[in-house]
Design an enzyme around this catalytic site. Structure first.
Site, PDB file in Angstrom:
ATOM      1  N   SER A 222     -32.824 -11.598  78.641  1.00  0.00           N
ATOM      2  CA  SER A 222     -34.048 -11.297  79.381  1.00  0.00           C
ATOM      3  C   SER A 222     -35.103 -10.752  78.440  1.00  0.00           C
ATOM      4  O   SER A 222     -34.784 -10.146  77.416  1.00  0.00           O
ATOM      5  CB  SER A 222     -33.771 -10.246  80.458  1.00  0.00           C
ATOM      6  N   ASP A 223     -36.369 -11.005  78.768  1.00  0.00           N
ATOM      7  CA  ASP A 223     -37.410 -10.214  78.123  1.00  0.00           C
ATOM      8  C   ASP A 223     -37.143  -8.765  78.498  1.00  0.00           C
ATOM      9  O   ASP A 223     -36.492  -8.463  79.501  1.00  0.00           O
ATOM     10  CB  ASP A 223     -38.797 -10.663  78.577  1.00  0.00           C
ATOM     11  N   TRP A 224     -37.654  -7.847  77.703  1.00  0.00           N
ATOM     12  CA  TRP A 224     -37.267  -6.441  77.835  1.00  0.00           C
ATOM     13  C   TRP A 224     -37.761  -5.874  79.175  1.00  0.00           C
ATOM     14  O   TRP A 224     -38.955  -5.710  79.400  1.00  0.00           O
ATOM     15  CB  TRP A 224     -37.822  -5.673  76.654  1.00  0.00           C
ATOM     16  N   ALA A 226     -37.182  -7.474  82.069  1.00  0.00           N
ATOM     17  CA  ALA A 226     -37.501  -8.559  83.005  1.00  0.00           C
ATOM     18  C   ALA A 226     -36.432  -8.757  84.074  1.00  0.00           C
ATOM     19  O   ALA A 226     -36.720  -9.347  85.120  1.00  0.00           O
ATOM     20  CB  ALA A 226     -37.707  -9.869  82.238  1.00  0.00           C
TER      21      ALA A 226
END
Length: 813
Positions: A222-224, A226
Site C-alpha cells: 500500500s501507499d503509506w 492507504a
C-alpha cells in the site's frame, strides 16, 4: 527458493505470526521472524534519490534529475545506468526496496507531482520506466511500480474516485504497469485513490489484470496509510500494509480469518510472496545465517560526472535564434534571477532527499568561464514563496557556536531531555526520547542585510516563535489535512516580520508541542527583506545591457509545484515574466532557462534569443546546464509532455473532483492526443526539441503488409544538414484514418536515436511492437487488432511528421 521450501516455512508460522508479517514493523521496515530466518526488509523513497529511513540532513544522498527530466532524455540506456546508480545508493544505505518509478501520467498540465512522473504518453513512460526498473534491479535491489493506478493528480488524492472507461484504463493508464510487470518489477504500490468506486488497496484490478492476466508474482504494497479497512483489503491482492506498527490489519485480520470472513489461504498467499521477495533481497535464510545486503557503490567523482551528463541529456532546447552555444567571443555574461543562484534541483514532497551539495546555474557558469569571461550575477526580484528553512550560512548553534541550529527535546516542565547540533532548521523527524513533550529549535541569526526579515515556524499543534525573547508567533494550529505529505514533510508556515540589523546577532527560538496525529515535523525559516521589484529588475537590466550575453533563470517554487496539491495556474508570475522581458529587451543575446518540473506559460518565448528547459536537474544541474550553454554538450532533451501557450488551451485541465469524483471524460485523448483531436496548436509539441545542428528527414521504408499480433520494423533515413555532429531522436507514430473504431488521430509507437556528423546520413531502425496496433474491446473483454489500412508517420515530434508510409494490417483466420 522453491514453492516447496516456501511451504515448509509457512508451516512453521502460526496465524498471528503470519499476520504480523503483513504490516510494517516501522515506517520503513517490515517485521523480522527468527523462526523462519526472516530479517527486516528495508524500504526507501527513491524516484530522484535514495533517502534511506530518516529525514536527516546529515545523511546525504545522490540527487538525480527529476523523472520528467529523465523522460526528456528519450535515452533508455542512460536511464538504465541511472537506475543502477540508485541501486548502488540503496546498497550503500542498506535498502532492499526502492519506491520508484512513478508510472502515473501527465494527464493535465496542472498536476502538482508531474516532476515525479515521466510523461503524458504511455509508450514513453513504459520504456523509460522499464529502463529505470532494469537498472535498479540489476544490482539485487527491488524496484516499485507506483502508484497503481490513475493516481495522476493531487487534489483530494486520499479520497478521489477516478471514473475512467475500461478502454482508457487498459490502453493508457494501465499500460506502463503492464510493461513494468513484463520487465520483472518485484513490487507494485497501490495508490490512495479509488477507481470506479473502489479504493485501490481493495481494487479488483490488483487481481485482474495484475496477477491473473499479467502474471505478477511480486508484492503489492500500500501507499503509506492507504489501507484503511480490514476485510476488503485482505481479500484483495494487497500483500503489505505500510507503515507500521499500527495497521487496519494486525489482530483485526487474524480475527477475521478465525471468523471465516477472510480465508487463511489469502493470508498464506501474501506471506509467500513477501518471503519470496525477502529471499531475492538476501534477508531470508536459516536463523544465524544473517547475510547483510551486499555493499556497493560508485566513486563520488564518477557519480557526479554521470549526473552532470544526465542533466545535459535532459535539457530541452525549445528555441534558438542563433544565440546558443555561447562562443569564445563572449567576454562578459550576466547571470540573472534568484533561480540562477538557488537553482531548484528537485521537487517538493515525500521523495525529497538531502544532497551533499548542489551546483546552481550561476556556479556552473562561473566554473566553466573562469579565466575566459567575466560573470556578473543580478538576482532580480525575490521569488514569491515562503521563507526557506534556516541553513548554515545564516545562523549558528547558540550552544556550540557551530554553523547550524540547536535541536532539543524538552519534557512537560521544559527540562532538557536531549540535545544535538543540526545543520538545518528543517527537522522533519526530530529524535524522540521517552517523556518528550516539546521540540525546540534555536539559532543565533547572523544577518548580512538589515531590514524587516520574515521569520516563520511550520508544524501543527501549539507553537511559539520568539526573537530575543519577544514573541513573534504563538497559538494552537490545528491539523486540517490527513495528507501525509503535508503533515510530515511540508506543514504550513506561520510567519511574522521582525527588524534585524547587520552585526547584531539575534536569538531565534521555535517551540512546538508534540501531540497525537500531528507528526513531529518542525521547520524554522527566515528570509531577508524583499527588495523593491522594480529596482531589482532595473539592476538586472543594467547588468544585461553591459554584458555580451545574458542567462536569465526563472521557475516554479515549492509553494507552486509540489506533492500534496495541484497547481491552479501555469503562470510564473507577473514579476518573473517582467524580468525576462526586460533583460531580453536590453540584450538580444538573452538565453532564458526555465527551472520547473512541468509545463508553465511562457508569454515572452518569442522575445528571447534562446530558450532552454532545465526541469529539476538534480545536484549537478548547474554544471550540466553550463555545458549545454557553452557548447561542451548537446542539449539532448525532447519534450515528454506538450506545453500549451496558455492553460485555457490545454485539452485536459480538470484535476478537482466534483462530489468526490474525477471524471476522465477525455478517454484516450490525453496530452498531444487531446491537442490533435481539438485541432489546436500548442506552444511546443510532445517530442519537440532542438540540437546544435539541423536534420532533414529523407526516407521512410518498411513492409507494406503486416500481420496482426506481430511486430514490424521501419527504417527512417535522416541527414545532418548542419555545421556540427549531433543526435536526433527519430519518432514513429501510427494512425488509423477512416476506421469505424475510435482512435487518437495518431499515437507514439516507437523511437530511436541516431548520431551523425555534418553532412552525413544515418538510418534509425524503429521496431513497432504488436501491442501498438491493438485496442481493448470492451464488448469482448480482450485485446483485438483491427484489420485494414494503417499509416506509419515519422518525424521530430507529434506535430512535425514529414514522412508517411501506408501499411495494410492482415488478421489471420
Amino acid at each position: 527458493m522453491t514453492e516447496d521450501e516456501l511451504d515448509r516455512l509457512l508451516d512453521k508460522l502460526t496465524l498471528r505470526a503470519k499476520v504480523r508479517l503483513l504490516t510494517g514493523a516501522t515506517t520503513w521496515r517490515t517485521p523480522a521472524e527468527p523462526d523462519v530466518g526472516l530479517r527486516e526488509l528495508v524500504m526507501s523513497d527513491g524516484p530522484a534519490g535514495v533517502r534511506g529511513e530518516s529525514w536527516d540532513e546529515r545523511r546525504t544522498a545522490l540527487l538525480l534529475p527529476s523523472a520528467s527530466a529523465l523522460a526528456a532524455t528519450w535515452d533508455v540506456d542512460l536511464v538504465e545506468r541511472l537506475g543502477a546508480l540508485l541501486a548502488a545508493e540503496a546498497r550503500r544505505k542498506g535498502v532492499h526496496v526502492v519506491l520508484a518509478p512513478n508510472l502515473n501520467l501527465h494527464r493535465s498540465p496542472l498536476g502538482g507531482r508531474h516532476f515525479e512522473c515521466f510523461s503524458e504518453d504511455p509508450v514513453l513512460t513504459s520504456r523509460v520506466g522499464v529502463a529505470l526498473i532494469r537498472g535498479i534491479q540489476s544490482r539485487g535491489v527491488a524496484a516499485t511500480a507506483k502508484h497503481f493506478v490513475a493516481n495522476d493528480s493531487e487534489t483530494d488524492r486520499l479520497t478521489v474516485d477516478v471514473r475512467a472507461g475500461e478502454r482508457a484504463l487498459r490502453e493508457v493508464y494501465l499500460a506502463p504497469f503492464e510493461a513494468a510487470v513484463a520487465a520483472g518489477v518485484q513490487v507494485v504500490m497501490a495508490g490512495y485513490n479509488s477507481v470506479n468506486g473502489t479504493t485501490m488497496t481493495a481494487s479488483p484490478l490488483l487481481s485482474d489484470p495484475l496477477r491473473s492476466e499479467w502474471g505478477f508474482d511480486g508484492v503489492v504494497v500500500s501507499d503509506w496509510g492507504a489501507a484503511r479497512t480490514t476485510h476488503d483489503t485482505a481479500r484483495s491482492g494487497l500483500d503489505l500494509a505500510m507503515p507500521g506498527p499500527e495497521s487496519v490489519w494486525g489482530e483485526a485480520l487474524a480475527q477475521a480469518v478465525e471468523d471465516g470472513r477472510v480465508p487463511e489461504s489469502a493470508v498464506d498467499g501474501k506471506v509467500r510472496r513477501l518471503l519470496a521477495l525477502a529471499d531475492r533481497a538476501g534477508v531470508l535464510g536459516e536463523p544465524g545465517e544473517a547475510r547483510p545486503p551486499a555493499r556497493g557503490g560508485v566513486r563520488p567523482r564518477d557519480a557526479r560526472a554521470q549526473l552532470r551528463r544526465a542533466a545535459s541529456a535532459g535539457t530541452v532546447l525549445l528555441a534558438n535564434r542563433g544565440v546558443l552555444p555561447l562562443g569564445p567571443e563572449v567576454r562578459t555574461v550576466a547571470v540573472v534571477g534568484a533561480h540562477a543562484a538557488r537553482t531548484r534541483t528537485q521537487g517538493g514532497g515525500s521523495a525529497g532527499v538531502f544532497p551533499q551539495h548542489e551546483v546552481s546555474v550561476l556556479e556552473g557558469l562561473r566554473a566553466l568561464l573562469r579565466g575566459r569571461a567575466g560573470v556578473v550575477h543580478a538576482p532580480g526580484p525575490c521569488p514569491d514563496e515562503p521563507a526557506p528553512a534556516l541553513d548554515m550560512d545564516l545562523c549558528s548553534d547558540p550552544r556550540s557556536g557551530l554553523p547550524g541550529v540547536l535541536l532539543r527535546m524538552l519534557d512537560a516542565s521544559g527540562s532538557e531531555l536531549y540535545a544535538e547540533h543540526r545543520n538545518s532548521g528543517r527537522q522533519l523527524e526530530p529524535h524522540l526520547v521517552p517523556g518528550a513533550h516539546t521540540v525546540e529549535i534555536s539559532a543565533r541569526l547572523r544577518p548580512r542585510v538589515a531590514g524587516r526579515w520574515t521569520l516563520g515556524i511550520a508544524g501543527f499543534g501549539r507553537m511559539r516563535l520568539s526573537l530575543d525573547e519577544r514573541t513573534l508567533v504563538e497559538g494552537e494550529f490545528a491539523r486540517e489535512t490527513d495528507d501525509p505529505a503535508l503533515v510530515h514533510v511540508n506543514p504550513p508556515v506561520r510567519s511574522a516580520e521582525a527588524w534585524l540589523a547587520v552585526g547584531q546577532d539575534a536569538l531565534l527560538v521555535a517551540r512546538r508541542e508534540l501531540a497525537p496525529d500531528t507528526g513531529r515535523a518542525t521547520v524554522v525559516s527566515a528570509a531577508p527583506p524583499r527588495p523593491d521589484a522594480s529596482r531589482a529588475i532595473a539592476g538586472a537590466v543594467r547588468a544585461a545591457a553591459e554584458a555580451d550575453a545574458v542567462v536569465v533563470v526563472v521557475g516554479t517554487t515549492e509553494h507552486s509545484e509540489s506533492e500534496g496539491y495541484d497547481r491552479s495556474d501555469l503562470t510564473l508570475g507577473a514579476t518573473q515574466n517582467a524580468l525576462v522581458r526586460a533583460v531580453a529587451a536590453a540584450n538580444p543575446r538573452t538565453v532564458a532557462v526555465v527551472n520547473s518540473g512541468g509545463p508553465v506559460e511562457l508569454p515572452w518565448r518569442d522575445e528571447v534569443g534562446a530558450l532552454l528547459l532545465a526541469w529539476f536537474p538534480g545536484q549537478e544541474g548547474g554544471g550540466g546546464l553550463a555545458d549545454v550553454i557553452l557548447g561542451r554538450a548537446e542539449p539532448g532533451g525532447r519534450l515528454p509532455t506538450t506545453w500549451p501557450v496558455a492553460l485555457a488551451d490545454a485539452p485536459v485541465t480538470g484535476t478537482r473532483p466534483v462530489a468526490g469524483r474525477l471524471e476522465y471524460t477525455e478517454g484516450l485523448h490525453i496530452g498531444y492526443r487531446g491537442w490533435l483531436r481539438g485541432r489546436r496548436a500548442p506552444a511546443y509539441w510532445f517530442g519537440h526539441g532542438l540540437g546544435y545542428t539541423d536534420w532533414s528527414y529523407e526516407e521512410l521504408t518498411g513492409p507494406r503488409e503486416v500481420a496482426a499480433g506481430e511486430p514490424f520494423t521501419v527504417r527512417v533515413g535522416v541527414r545532418n544538414t548542419g555545421p556540427r555532429a549531433g543526435r536526433e531522436v527519430v519518432q514513429v507514430y501510427l494512425a488509423r484514418p477512416g476506421s469505424a473504431l475510435e482512435y487518437p488521430r495518431r499515437w507514439l509507437a516507437g523511437f530511436a536515436a541516431v548520431h551523425a556528423g555534418p553532412g552525413a546520413t544515418a538510418t534509425a531502425s524503429v521496431t513497432v511492437p504488436a501491442a501498438a496496433l491493438r485496442h481493448w474491446s470492451v464488448g469482448d473483454g480482450g485485446w483485438r487488432t483491427e484489420p485494414g489500412p494503417c499509416r506509419v508517420l515519422a518525424g521530430r515530434s507529434a506535430g512535425d511528421l514529414p514522412l508517411d508510409l501506408g501499411v495494410e494490417v492482415r488478421v489471420r483466420g
